[in-house]
Scaffold this motif. Structure first.
Motif, mmCIF file in Angstrom:
data_model
loop_
_atom_site.group_PDB
_atom_site.id
_atom_site.type_symbol
_atom_site.label_atom_id
_atom_site.label_comp_id
_atom_site.label_asym_id
_atom_site.label_seq_id
_atom_site.Cartn_x
_atom_site.Cartn_y
_atom_site.Cartn_z
ATOM 1 N N GLN A 63 0.841 -1.192 0.000
ATOM 2 C CA GLN A 63 0.000 0.000 0.000
ATOM 3 C C GLN A 63 0.875 1.240 0.000
ATOM 4 O O GLN A 63 1.719 1.424 0.883
ATOM 5 C CB GLN A 63 -0.918 0.001 1.222
ATOM 6 C CG GLN A 63 -1.879 -1.180 1.247
ATOM 7 C CD GLN A 63 -2.808 -1.152 2.440
ATOM 8 O OE1 GLN A 63 -2.825 -0.184 3.191
ATOM 9 N NE2 GLN A 63 -3.576 -2.209 2.630
ATOM 10 N N SER A 64 0.670 2.061 -0.978
ATOM 11 C CA SER A 64 1.497 3.254 -1.127
ATOM 12 C C SER A 64 1.212 4.250 -0.005
ATOM 13 O O SER A 64 0.067 4.423 0.420
ATOM 14 C CB SER A 64 1.237 3.920 -2.478
ATOM 15 O OG SER A 64 1.937 5.146 -2.572
ATOM 16 N N ARG A 65 2.275 4.889 0.480
ATOM 17 C CA ARG A 65 2.131 5.924 1.498
ATOM 18 C C ARG A 65 1.951 7.312 0.882
ATOM 19 O O ARG A 65 1.798 8.296 1.602
ATOM 20 C CB ARG A 65 3.364 5.945 2.405
ATOM 21 C CG ARG A 65 3.518 4.694 3.256
ATOM 22 C CD ARG A 65 4.697 4.850 4.201
ATOM 23 N NE ARG A 65 4.832 3.714 5.098
ATOM 24 C CZ ARG A 65 5.546 2.629 4.828
ATOM 25 N NH1 ARG A 65 6.178 2.550 3.661
ATOM 26 N NH2 ARG A 65 5.631 1.637 5.687
#
Length: 385
Positions: A63-65
């Motif tokens: 999951q991209s921050r």
């Protein structure tokens, strides 16, 4: 053929999912040991997998921050309104107006039709604007004063640590570190210490290593006694003073005043015990045996005392400490309490109580407040009205 980094982690998360399905009763440590990953990684991805309904392939993707939306730009006019509200509301309420107060003031302007430009709804953005405008000053830098290390074996630090083994059992251990050399002086484990068992541990500590000049510890009730104590010192403190060791008692919430033992406890918990399968208390006791040679002879310490060497390499020769005497004066601790005052009220029977002992003052003093001073030289109390 080697997998790329993302493919490897997707594969590892799917392995975790298979273990969760096959062994739902396992603990975090068991999953971590099987997958050879950190327990925090297992905790994070177990939560994500359990929250996913249903579980798809995308569940195992990273999951991209990165923010999903670009940050909204704040106009100079909106910044000026925030600063004006800060100054106006601070003067009105006689306190520094924060982000929530500024939002409240802006809502009042809107209701009156006096709002010409919108301000940010985020409190963090309003606070950042106040910082940029100089309305909020940055905190003063904390001045770090280096710790002055005592000579070797002059002052020790003592504290307790604990872990939970399988089936919810509590395993507690007592750690003593020399403040001047970072050397582990004593380590033992127990199912749970009490005031009596701690005193026996103190006797074993001094019999094995000798007597230091000072022993530093916190206000653990088993050592210090109750925080409301207004009587004689605790048995632990009395024993230390009787054998000639000065107790150094740290104030509450100050673990930084005994940093060496705190660091050792962290090493024991996260570097040493985490590598073992602690299914029983017996396994925890067995794992504790090898820590002392590891800490003193194999693990390099990066502090100022050892300079990236092991304590044995940094201090190959240590002074000889006084041995524990066969007989001690049980009232030797009184000298440190000489002149201490106690405020008491005499009861109807003409007695007062200090610690667990009753002392007769006389019925003519009944219901009167008195000051009681300890005279250690004469071993008596002096009573003043």
């Amino acid at each position: 053929m080697a997998m790329d980094s993302e493919s490897y982690w997707i594969y590892e998360r799917m392995r975790l999912y298979e273990l969760l399905e096959a062994h739902p009763e396992w603990s975090l440590r068991q999953y971590a040991r099987t997958l050879q990953h950190d327990a925090r990684w297992v905790r994070k991805w177990r939560r994500r997998i359990q929250e996913a309904a249903p579980v798809r392939v995308t569940t195992f993707f990273s999951q991209s921050r990165a923010p999903h939306h670009p940050p909204q730009r704040v106009s100079e006019a909106a910044k000026q309104v925030v600063v004006e509200l800060r100054q106006e509301l601070s003067e009105r309420f006689h306190r520094k107006a924060g982000a929530k107060t500024i939002q409240y003031g802006f809502e009042q302007r809107q209701q009156k039709g006096q709002a010409s430009v919108a301000i940010p709804r985020s409190g963090n953005t309003i606070t950042r604007i106040l910082h940029e405008a100089g309305e909020i000053l940055p905190p003063a830098p904390v001045r770090h004063e280096p710790l002055v290390l005592p000579p070797p074996l002059e002052e020790w630090e003592l504290d307790f640590g604990e872990i939970r083994v399988e089936h919810g059992y509590r395993f507690e251990f007592l750690v003593v570190i020399d403040r001047g050399t970072s050397r582990l002086m004593y380590l033992e484990g127990s199912e749970g210490y009490q005031a009596e068992s701690v005193l026996l541990s103190l006797q074993r500590l001094f019999a094995q290593n000798g007597l230091p000049k000072r022993l530093r510890f916190d206000r653990d009730p088993r050592l210090w006694g109750s925080w409301t104590r207004d009587s004689y010192p605790s048995p632990w403190v009395r024993v230390l003073r009787a054998v000639g060791v000065e107790p150094v008692i740290c104030p509450p919430r100050r673990p930084d005043l005994k940093p060496f033992v705190e660091r050792c406890i962290g090493t024991l918990q996260h570097e040493w015990l985490a590598r073992f399968s602690l299914d029983t208390l017996g396994a925890a006791f067995d794992a504790l045996d090898g820590f002392s040679p590891y800490y003193n002879d194999q693990r390099p310490h990066q502090g100022r005392a050892c300079h990236n060497r092991t304590p044995r390499e940094a201090f190959p020769h240590l002074p000889v400490l006084p041995t524990l005497p066969l007989e001690v004066d049980p009232d030797a601790w009184l000298q440190a309490e000489h002149g201490r005052l106690y405020r008491r009220r005499v009861n109807a029977a003409g007695t007062i109580q200090i610690d667990r002992h009753l002392y007769s003052i006389g019925s003519r003093w009944a219901h009167q407040p008195v000051l009681v001073q300890l005279d250690a030289h004469e071993r008596c109390f002096r009573v003043f009205r």
